[in-house]
Design an enzyme around this catalytic site. Structure first.
Site, PDB file in Angstrom:
ATOM      1  N   GLY A  15       0.831  -1.203   0.000  1.00  0.00           N
ATOM      2  CA  GLY A  15       0.000   0.000   0.000  1.00  0.00           C
ATOM      3  C   GLY A  15       0.864   1.250   0.000  1.00  0.00           C
ATOM      4  N   ALA A  17       2.150   3.142   2.381  1.00  0.00           N
ATOM      5  CA  ALA A  17       3.332   3.162   3.251  1.00  0.00           C
ATOM      6  C   ALA A  17       4.457   2.357   2.622  1.00  0.00           C
ATOM      7  CB  ALA A  17       2.977   2.598   4.624  1.00  0.00           C
ATOM      8  N   SER A  43      -5.974  -0.959   1.224  1.00  0.00           N
ATOM      9  CA  SER A  43      -6.864   0.053   1.805  1.00  0.00           C
ATOM     10  C   SER A  43      -6.527   1.425   1.241  1.00  0.00           C
ATOM     11  CB  SER A  43      -6.690   0.117   3.326  1.00  0.00           C
ATOM     12  OG  SER A  43      -7.171  -1.040   3.912  1.00  0.00           O
ATOM     13  N   SER A  44      -5.227   1.656   0.989  1.00  0.00           N
ATOM     14  CA  SER A  44      -4.812   2.990   0.513  1.00  0.00           C
ATOM     15  C   SER A  44      -5.574   3.371  -0.750  1.00  0.00           C
ATOM     16  CB  SER A  44      -3.309   3.004   0.198  1.00  0.00           C
ATOM     17  OG  SER A  44      -2.572   2.466   1.253  1.00  0.00           O
ATOM     18  N   GLU A 115     -13.449  17.611   7.549  1.00  0.00           N
ATOM     19  CA  GLU A 115     -13.942  16.313   8.040  1.00  0.00           C
ATOM     20  C   GLU A 115     -14.127  16.402   9.551  1.00  0.00           C
ATOM     21  OE1 GLU A 115     -12.427  12.646   6.454  1.00  0.00           O
ATOM     22  OE2 GLU A 115     -11.769  13.586   4.610  1.00  0.00           O
ATOM     23  N   HIS A 234     -16.453   3.182  10.944  1.00  0.00           N
ATOM     24  CA  HIS A 234     -16.864   4.347  10.154  1.00  0.00           C
ATOM     25  C   HIS A 234     -18.386   4.404  10.158  1.00  0.00           C
ATOM     26  CE1 HIS A 234     -17.209   7.328   7.025  1.00  0.00           C
ATOM     27  NE2 HIS A 234     -15.896   7.459   7.000  1.00  0.00           N
ATOM     28  N   ARG A 280     -15.676  10.732  15.207  1.00  0.00           N
ATOM     29  CA  ARG A 280     -16.183   9.577  14.456  1.00  0.00           C
ATOM     30  C   ARG A 280     -16.771   8.493  15.364  1.00  0.00           C
ATOM     31  NH1 ARG A 280     -12.435   7.394   9.687  1.00  0.00           N
ATOM     32  NH2 ARG A 280     -13.016   9.378   8.743  1.00  0.00           N
ATOM     33  N   HIS A 339     -13.314   0.022  10.132  1.00  0.00           N
ATOM     34  CA  HIS A 339     -12.681   0.856   9.097  1.00  0.00           C
ATOM     35  C   HIS A 339     -11.174   0.996   9.281  1.00  0.00           C
ATOM     36  CE1 HIS A 339     -12.450   4.081   6.157  1.00  0.00           C
ATOM     37  NE2 HIS A 339     -11.962   4.914   7.054  1.00  0.00           N
ATOM     38  N   GLU A 363      -0.830   1.427   8.644  1.00  0.00           N
ATOM     39  CA  GLU A 363      -1.877   1.025   9.598  1.00  0.00           C
ATOM     40  C   GLU A 363      -1.481  -0.152  10.490  1.00  0.00           C
ATOM     41  OE1 GLU A 363      -5.773   0.700   7.812  1.00  0.00           O
ATOM     42  OE2 GLU A 363      -6.620  -0.120   9.661  1.00  0.00           O
ATOM     43  N   ARG A 374      -9.008   7.759  15.839  1.00  0.00           N
ATOM     44  CA  ARG A 374      -8.203   8.472  14.831  1.00  0.00           C
ATOM     45  C   ARG A 374      -8.982   9.640  14.231  1.00  0.00           C
ATOM     46  NH1 ARG A 374      -7.674   7.741   9.017  1.00  0.00           N
ATOM     47  NH2 ARG A 374      -9.527   6.486   9.325  1.00  0.00           N
TER      48      ARG A 374
END
Ligand code: SIN
Length: 522
Positions: A15, A17, A43-44, A115, A234, A280, A339, A363, A374
């Site tokens: 991903g 990272a 996921s990225s 956000e 999420h 969240r 999530h 992650e 987060r």
């Protein structure tokens, strides 16, 4: 077992990272283990929001750090928050130089989204909800022209080999459904960058492979795992029959979309002063409560966004279209879904783990940035910052090397693959008993069930990795007898000032908690 030795740094995962670390390690030769074609299954690539960074002259890294600490509910490492938010601007400029097509205004300023729990609009984005895939595509182009990077596609890590507390090898196999006989790769150093754990849950926004493989692999090798109990749900996954569940980005609520139920009631108004832009965890619990009460929670974008949703949020619009939902005319049904795992392999400030010769970023790591909850779009940011830090630390601690032969593996048939029914049972157990709301009886039941499932599939390393992570999450959740951030217990609803700290566990300690609890139940 077939054995291969290479001077390359072995990077587990593919991903953001992983590939950013590989670029930052250049010209040091690396081998990226990518279970799927590069860019797929991560996921990225599915990240919609973007990268949080104080790019507006009126905003500041200090304000970004303060929001991060506040959202994290008392367990964020303030030094890490300061370090990461300070570095954010550098990384946005670097990604821009590398070709990431961030949305810009006519004068060149970055378009910034708002956000939840951010005091400022500071999410740098691409075409509304396309940030993850667009950044990945730009970096993949760079990878293709960087000679030091070898990408091995269709291959995944299964187990780490250690000697005297240091990693000395990684066992790999093919990631196709049939699997393969395992092969040991002895590299020069090892970087884990293979994503989190959310697909350990039945309802998730994460691709199937992001199911605790990396955290579990490190834990089985003896690494310490931090904050395992903190899993972020999420609030606005789209409630349709798709696995993983498509996301309706929080940026929609940043633009004024509201949450309503089947009665048309705007339920967040009674829950938190910030309404739909509350932290969240708060919104996820409210959506979960509406679902439990069969009140059918929905995201209503009609008044705030209207027909713009098709042009400004194409991924959300496409997901709706696949399921016959017209968000211009109708509200979008939503559900709370696993999530992001705030917990992960414990790191120091250089990305080092408690095992020698092993670094971690993205992650799968737990740097202390996220605490118990987060802040939106801090995930990609942390992945970038720590990928670079890991690369710098590896480069400064390893003997220099600027060439290595490509690794060639002739995979043979054989090996064990995880049983699909056992995986589904594990995911269902995690959703039912270790989900949005937890209690002692459910967590004990989960630990017992995970143990049984693990014992029945001992020969599959991949399944053992999943069970190790699931055990760590459930045991840490049982041990934390309070509610904090994303960890909500119906039997301990208060936040305890005495528990205002991070929790580190080895797999052995998590198993001891499990065994003690089983003993207490007799
Ligand atoms: C979102 O866009 O809602 C998700 C962003 C994130 O999880 O950071």
């Amino acid at each position: 077992m077939q054995k291969i030795t290479t001077d390359r740094v072995v990077i587990i995962g593919a991903g953001l990272a992983a590939i950013y670390a590989a670029l930052n390690l250049a010209p040091r030769p690396v081998l990226i283990l990518s279970p799927e074609p590069l860019g797929k299954g991560t996921s990225s690539s599915r990240a919609q929001g973007g990268v949080a960074a104080a790019m507006d002259p009126k905003d500041s890294p200090r304000a970004h750090a303060a929001d991060t600490v506040r959202a994290g509910a008392g367990t964020v490492d303030a030094n890490v928050a300061a370090q990461v938010t300070q570095a954010a601007r550098y990384h946005i400029l670097d990604l821009t130089n590398l070709g990431a097509p961030f949305d810009r205004k006519p004068g060149g300023e970055y378009v910034l989204s708002r956000e939840a729990a951010h005091s400022f609009a500071r999410v740098v984005r691409v075409k509304g909800d396309q940030a993850g895939v667009a950044i990945m595509n730009a970096l993949i182009e760079q990878v293709k022209s960087t000679r030091s990077i070898q990408v091995m596609e269709g291959v995944m890590a299964a187990r780490l080999e250690t000697f005297a507390g240091s990693v000395i090898g990684v066992v790999v196999q093919t990631s196709d459904p049939a699997g393969s006989a395992p092969v040991m790769i002895h590299g020069s150093a090892y970087l884990m960058a293979g994503g989190g754990s959310a697909a350990l849950y039945a309802k998730t926004t994460n691709p199937a492979r992001i199911c605790g493989q990396v955290v579990g692999m490190a834990a089985r090798a003896g690494a310490e795992i931090a904050d395992a109990e903190f899993v972020q749900f999420h609030p606005t996954a789209i409630d349709v029959a798709e696995d993983p569940a498509p996301l309706a980005t929080e940026a929609l609520r940043g633009e004024g979309a509201i949450l309503i139920n089947r009665d048309g009631s705007r339920f967040m108004a009674n829950v938190h002063p910030d309404g739909e832009l509350a932290p969240r965890d708060v919104v996820a619990r409210a959506v979960f409560a509406q679902s439990q009460a069969r009140m059918r929670p929905m995201l209503d974008t009609r008044a705030a966004i209207g027909a713009r949703i098709t042009t400004d949020f194409p991924a959300v619009a496409a997901a709706c279209q696949r399921h016959g939902i017209d968000p211009v005319r109708d509200p979008i049904p939503v559900v709370a879904a696993a999530h992001y795992h705030m917990g992960g392999i414990a790191t120091d400030r250089q990305g080092g783990t408690t095992l020698g010769n092993l670094w971690v970023c993205g992650e799968a790591s737990s740097t202390g940035l996220h605490g118990a909850n987060r802040l939106a779009s801090n995930g990609l940011l942390e992945a970038l910052v720590y990928a670079r830090i890991c690369a710098q630390d590896i480069n400064s601690t390893q003997v220099s090397c600027d060439a290595a032969d490509p690794v060639v593996i002739d995979f043979r048939s054989g090996g064990d693959v995880a049983d699909a029914a056992a995986i589904w049972s594990l995911r269902q157990t995690m959703s039912d008993c270790v989900g949005v709301i937890r209690d002692e009886a459910g967590l004990r039941h989960a630990l017992r069930k995970i143990q049984k499932l693990a014992e029945a599939s001992q020969s599959s390393d991949n399944f053992q990795n999943m069970c190790a992570t699931a055990t760590l999450i459930a045991a840490a959740a049982l041990k934390r007898k309070e509610s904090r951030g994303a960890h909500a217990r119906s039997d301990y609803t208060q936040t305890s000032s005495e528990a205002c700290h991070r929790q580190c566990l080895t797999l052995k300690q998590a198993m001891e908690i499990r065994d003690m609890e089983m003993e207490n139940c007799r």
